[in-house]
Design a protein around this motif. Structure first.
Motif, PDB file in Angstrom:
ATOM      1  N   ASP A 579       0.822  -1.212   0.000  1.00 41.97           N
ATOM      2  CA  ASP A 579       0.000   0.000   0.000  1.00 41.97           C
ATOM      3  C   ASP A 579       0.854   1.259   0.000  1.00 41.97           C
ATOM      4  O   ASP A 579       0.481   2.274  -0.597  1.00 41.97           O
ATOM      5  N   TYR A 580       2.044   1.225   0.661  1.00 41.84           N
ATOM      6  CA  TYR A 580       2.929   2.392   0.642  1.00 41.84           C
ATOM      7  C   TYR A 580       3.473   2.628  -0.772  1.00 41.84           C
ATOM      8  O   TYR A 580       3.562   3.782  -1.222  1.00 41.84           O
ATOM      9  N   LEU A 581       3.852   1.554  -1.464  1.00 44.34           N
ATOM     10  CA  LEU A 581       4.354   1.698  -2.831  1.00 44.34           C
ATOM     11  C   LEU A 581       3.263   2.239  -3.749  1.00 44.34           C
ATOM     12  O   LEU A 581       3.518   3.111  -4.589  1.00 44.34           O
ATOM     13  N   LYS A 582       2.047   1.757  -3.585  1.00 45.16           N
ATOM     14  CA  LYS A 582       0.944   2.236  -4.406  1.00 45.16           C
ATOM     15  C   LYS A 582       0.688   3.725  -4.138  1.00 45.16           C
ATOM     16  O   LYS A 582       0.454   4.510  -5.075  1.00 45.16           O
ATOM     17  N   GLY A 583       0.735   4.116  -2.863  1.00 42.50           N
ATOM     18  CA  GLY A 583       0.546   5.525  -2.543  1.00 42.50           C
ATOM     19  C   GLY A 583       1.639   6.409  -3.115  1.00 42.50           C
ATOM     20  O   GLY A 583       1.376   7.519  -3.595  1.00 42.50           O
ATOM     21  N   TYR A 584       2.903   5.919  -3.098  1.00 48.84           N
ATOM     22  CA  TYR A 584       4.005   6.705  -3.661  1.00 48.84           C
ATOM     23  C   TYR A 584       3.853   6.872  -5.173  1.00 48.84           C
ATOM     24  O   TYR A 584       4.052   7.965  -5.718  1.00 48.84           O
TER      25      TYR A 584
END
Length: 890
Positions: A579-584
């Motif tokens: 989810d952090y990678l998707k948000g970035y």
């Protein structure tokens, strides 16, 4: 015009015109087409993963090289498909053994035991198919049954092959009545060794066993072997160089004799291509052999004492004119398979790319029959009496044809195609006078009884046009490099039960038939009943009703070797939350982190990861690397440049250096192994020992083993454990914003561009000295674009970046190098104690060697001085370098 028998034999039997040796009416011979019995399904006799064929990953498609030559961007000019195909002819070996060597032979070998009313099925098995496996077929309640070992698996012979893969198994029925327990002999060969066995059946238990007789190891690769039909214990081995060895085996010894034969150059076909040996067979005498090569077939007569007489029986060129081949087709024509025909040893069959020949050793260079086939590289051929395929017929009108006819089975396991060619004496010869019958018995004026017909070894294929077109479309839809044989269940071996054995099952058909036992690529052994018919099957109801993709989705790759051992290690799965990678990637990293921080913590806080000692070591190491040194300096990272560095990398170093120590302790840590067995270990790269800021150019894995349970206190740290965008966002929350909305609007990419612009501004101010502004101030940096051409008149760096240049990432458009200080590199001659600084004045940028100090001797300095003068002279004559010095005022 009346043609002689010799001229008739040269005209090929084909569909386009009637050959003089093709019967005008096949109705007098009975039905000669063999189809699976209608409304019957194959019966599975046995199934085991140990029967999977030992195939490696499939070879790349033949069209890969021509496709590369015609489409590759690395070739500066266009190559047409015709030219690329022509070039590939010299590199791609189109011999069938290079394509389907693992399926060139029948992988199921039958040994009948008529006295025991049994059949023994032999095959290769094991992890590397280095064991001889076998099963017992018998009849119980008018049905075929299979017996294995007590555990329900295959019976195994002794482990005498030392892990080498079996290429072929051959059996020889019992010819010696001295020992009633012996039912036959068996020979198995690998690439370089041959092994002999005696097959016995113990009277008390009725269990067959293999008694090992011996083996022979060769230095050359083995091409083929054969048993003698005349002397029970003799066999011949053919090597890749044409050498022949005769073996006489018994339970007491193993006698070997090398047959001295010279393959004279007069038999060369002159094609210019490398010829390969195919196989050998015994002829009508125990000392006469038929030996086949890809360009010719020879008769080797060893009857004269200490001498061998060689006769050429056939050459590949002698049939090209009758087939009407083009020059390119003639060049590719070669013999592919050889087999004995009949029991007298005079006839043999020979298959090439486009022809099937019935030959006689008494008529060299003149075939008895010549068919033109359309099979793709057939490598299997065998001859059966028609009585074996039309047994137990209720209608005896064609009994004479059944007793006198023959069938040639030609095809390829790799391509799943087989044809039946029927021949025998003419009806007039059989119905003539007694004298005519006597003459035909010895001269055998054979004719082809009908055109070849298809034999469907597998009943899972529907031969209708709709299914054939559908299958070809599905083959083309597979990804490149995936062979359709990986996705389809095919036949890799088969055998036909003899008449005496079938009579025990009380099966009969109108015109006769046979029972076929086949080995499938899925590891199953099946039995299928076939019957003689007048017409071929036009449509298979069972196969036609299957889904169109079912034959390509048979549960994975069928033609790969499967390991029968279970996986012995503990399986762990670690799931990653992205989810952090998707948000970035979507520019919403700050929102994701803010939402996570608002969520209440679950459970107790984790224990402190670092001890006090480890915490002190970490802080010391981080400070030594340069962290938190230049928080207020606008030239962060420029003083640490030792190699040409992009502005993007310098900006990253600046952002790392300005992070507070509290966040750096989240990004770097001492190596820690998990204390809980349920926790998966994570391996990170170690921070280099040389003080430097990230991003690190070259690094090694951590020196600690992930299997260790003890953490040693040392000064080694690993990381980053968290990426820089996350740390920058956390630092923004730590500094505090007027409101949460402004904090969530923070972007690490915007911050990166701002830092890079600051670095670029400092470098640009320094670069203005080139234009005369503050010209008294020394120049500190060199800014340039990585121009791959670097010659006047060529496109500029900016134009190349917008065109087809390999430099497409704008983060690395501008590189910076530090210019050495004034007075640096003033060594004018060799002096004692001088080291690597001797080369400083050869380069306009500052050189920093990551190597210990070196003290050179006087002799070494003189040699370096000579090399330095040669390099300096080359620099003076190198125009691009001189233009750079003049433009940059070095």
């Amino acid at each position: 015009m009346e043609l002689s028998e010799e001229w008739k034999a040269l005209l090929p039997i084909r569909h386009s015109f009637n050959s003089p040796l093709l019967s005008s009416s096949s109705s007098s011979f009975g039905p000669l087409i063999f189809n699976p019995k209608p409304k019957t399904l194959p019966k599975t006799l046995f199934s085991s993963p140990s029967l999977f064929p030992p195939l490696p990953p499939p070879p790349p498609p033949v069209s890969s090289l021509p496709h590369f030559l015609s489409t590759s961007a690395s070739i500066p000019y266009c190559i047409s498909s015709s030219i690329s195909s022509f070039l590939c002819d010299d590199f791609v070996d189109d011999h069938p053994h290079s394509i389907s060597s693992f399926l060139s032979h029948n992988r199921l070998c039958f040994l009948p035991c008529p006295d025991q009313k049994l059949y023994l099925l032999f095959f290769s098995t094991g992890l590397n198919h280095d064991h001889i496996g076998f099963l017992v077929i018998h009849i119980q309640d008018n049905e075929l049954k299979v017996l294995g070992n007590d555990g329900g698996d295959v019976l195994l012979g002794g482990n005498h092959l030392n892990g080498h893969r079996i290429r072929r198994i051959l059996v020889n029925p019992d010819g010696d009545e001295s020992d009633p327990t012996v039912v036959g002999q068996l020979m198995a060969y690998t690439m370089y060794s041959v092994h002999w066995y005696c097959v016995k059946i113990v009277e008390s238990s009725k269990v067959p066993v293999l008694h090992y007789l011996g083996s022979k190891l060769f230095k050359k690769s083995i091409i083929g072997c054969c048993w003698s039909p005349h002397l029970y214990e003799q066999s011949v081995v053919l090597l890749e160089n044409g050498a022949l060895f005769l073996f006489d085996i018994s339970e007491s010894n193993l006698n070997r004799e090398k047959l001295r034969v010279s393959w004279d150059h007069d038999f060369s076909t002159g094609s210019g291509k490398k010829c390969e040996w195919l196989g050998c067979e015994f002829s009508w005498h125990p000392l006469i052999l038929i030996v086949a090569r890809s360009d010719a077939v020879f008769l080797a007569d060893f009857r004269p004492y200490n001498k061998c007489e060689v006769t050429c029986l056939a050459k590949i060129q002698m049939f090209n004119l009758s087939l009407g081949h083009s020059a390119s087709e003639i060049e590719k024509e070669r013999f592919l398979a050889l087999s004995r025909a009949g029991s007298d040893g005079f006839q043999f069959v020979l298959a090439s790319r486009s022809s099937l020949l019935l030959c006689d050793v008494r008529k060299p260079m003149m075939p008895l029959l010549h068919w033109a086939h359309t099979l793709d590289s057939p490598c299997y051929v065998d001859v059966y009496q028609l009585s074996e395929l039309r047994s137990q017929a209720r209608d005896d009108r064609y009994g004479w044809a059944t007793a006198s006819g023959f069938c040639i089975l030609l095809g390829s396991f790799w391509n799943c195609e087989f044809n039946v060619f029927c021949y025998g004496p003419s009806s007039s010869a059989s119905e003539g006078s007694v004298v005519g019958k006597g003459i035909s018995k010895f001269c055998k004026p054979f004719i082809a009884w009908d055109l070849p017909s298809d034999l469907l070894l597998s009943s899972r294929d529907c031969p209708c046009g709709s299914c054939l077109v559908k299958q070809e479309a599905l083959k083309d839809a597979l990804p490149e490099g995936v062979d359709w044989r990986q996705k389809k269940e095919i036949v890799v071996g088969f055998g036909i039960l003899n008449r005496e054995f079938r009579e025990l099952m009380s099966e009969s058909d109108e015109f006769g038939g046979f029972t076929l036992v086949r080995l499938m690529s899925s590891g199953k052994i099946e039995a299928q009943r076939y019957c003689a018919s007048w017409d071929s099957v036009k449509k298979s109801d069972v196969a036609h009703t299957q889904s169109k993709e079912s034959w390509l989705n048979f549960g994975g790759d069928l033609l790969y070797s499967f390991c029968d051992a279970e996986y012995k290690f503990h399986k762990k799965f670690k799931f990653l939350k992205l989810d952090y990678l998707k948000g970035y990637l979507n520019g919403k990293l700050a929102e994701i982190i803010y939402s996570k921080m608002k969520m209440p913590s679950k459970g107790h806080l984790e224990k402190e990861i670092l001890s006090i000692n480890s915490h002190e070591i970490l802080c010391k190491k981080l400070k030594a690397c340069g962290f938190a040194r230049f928080k207020n300096s606008p030239v962060i990272g420029l003083d640490d440049i030792s190699v040409p560095t992009s502005i993007y990398e310098i900006g990253l170093k600046q952002m790392w250096a300005t992070l507070p120590m509290e966040l750096l302790q989240l990004a770097f840590s001492s190596y820690r192994v998990p204390s809980d067995d349920n926790e998966s270990p994570s391996e990170f790269l170690a921070v280099p020992d040389i003080p430097q800021l990230p991003p690190f150019l070259l690094r090694d894995p951590s020196s600690h083993s992930s299997s260790s349970k003890v953490v040693q206190a040392n000064d080694s740290i690993v990381g980053p454990l968290l990426p820089l965008p996350v740390l920058l966002t956390l630092n923004e929350f730590r500094n505090g914003r007027p409101n949460a909305q402004a904090t969530c609007a923070f972007s690490s990419e915007v911050e990166r561009r701002r830092r890079c612009n600051e670095v670029l501004k400092v470098v640009s101010d320094d670069d203005r000295n080139e234009k005369g502004v503050d010209s008294q101030k020394s120049k500190r940096f060199l800014v340039y674009h990585p121009d791959p051409v670097g010659v006047e008149g060529e496109p500029s760096a900016k134009e190349q970046l917008q065109g087809n240049s390999v430099y497409t990432d704008k983060k690395f458009h501008k590189l910076i190098s530090k210019v050495k200080d004034e007075g640096q590199g003033s060594c004018s001659g060799p002096t004692d104690g001088a080291g690597l600084e001797l080369f400083d004045d050869l380069c306009p940028i500052k050189l920093e060697f990551n190597a210990p100090a070196i003290t050179l001797s006087s002799q070494e300095l003189r040699a370096l001085k000579t090399m330095k003068e040669q390099f300096s002279n080359w620099q003076k004559g190198f125009k691009p370098y001189q233009e750079l010095r003049n433009r940059r005022k070095f």
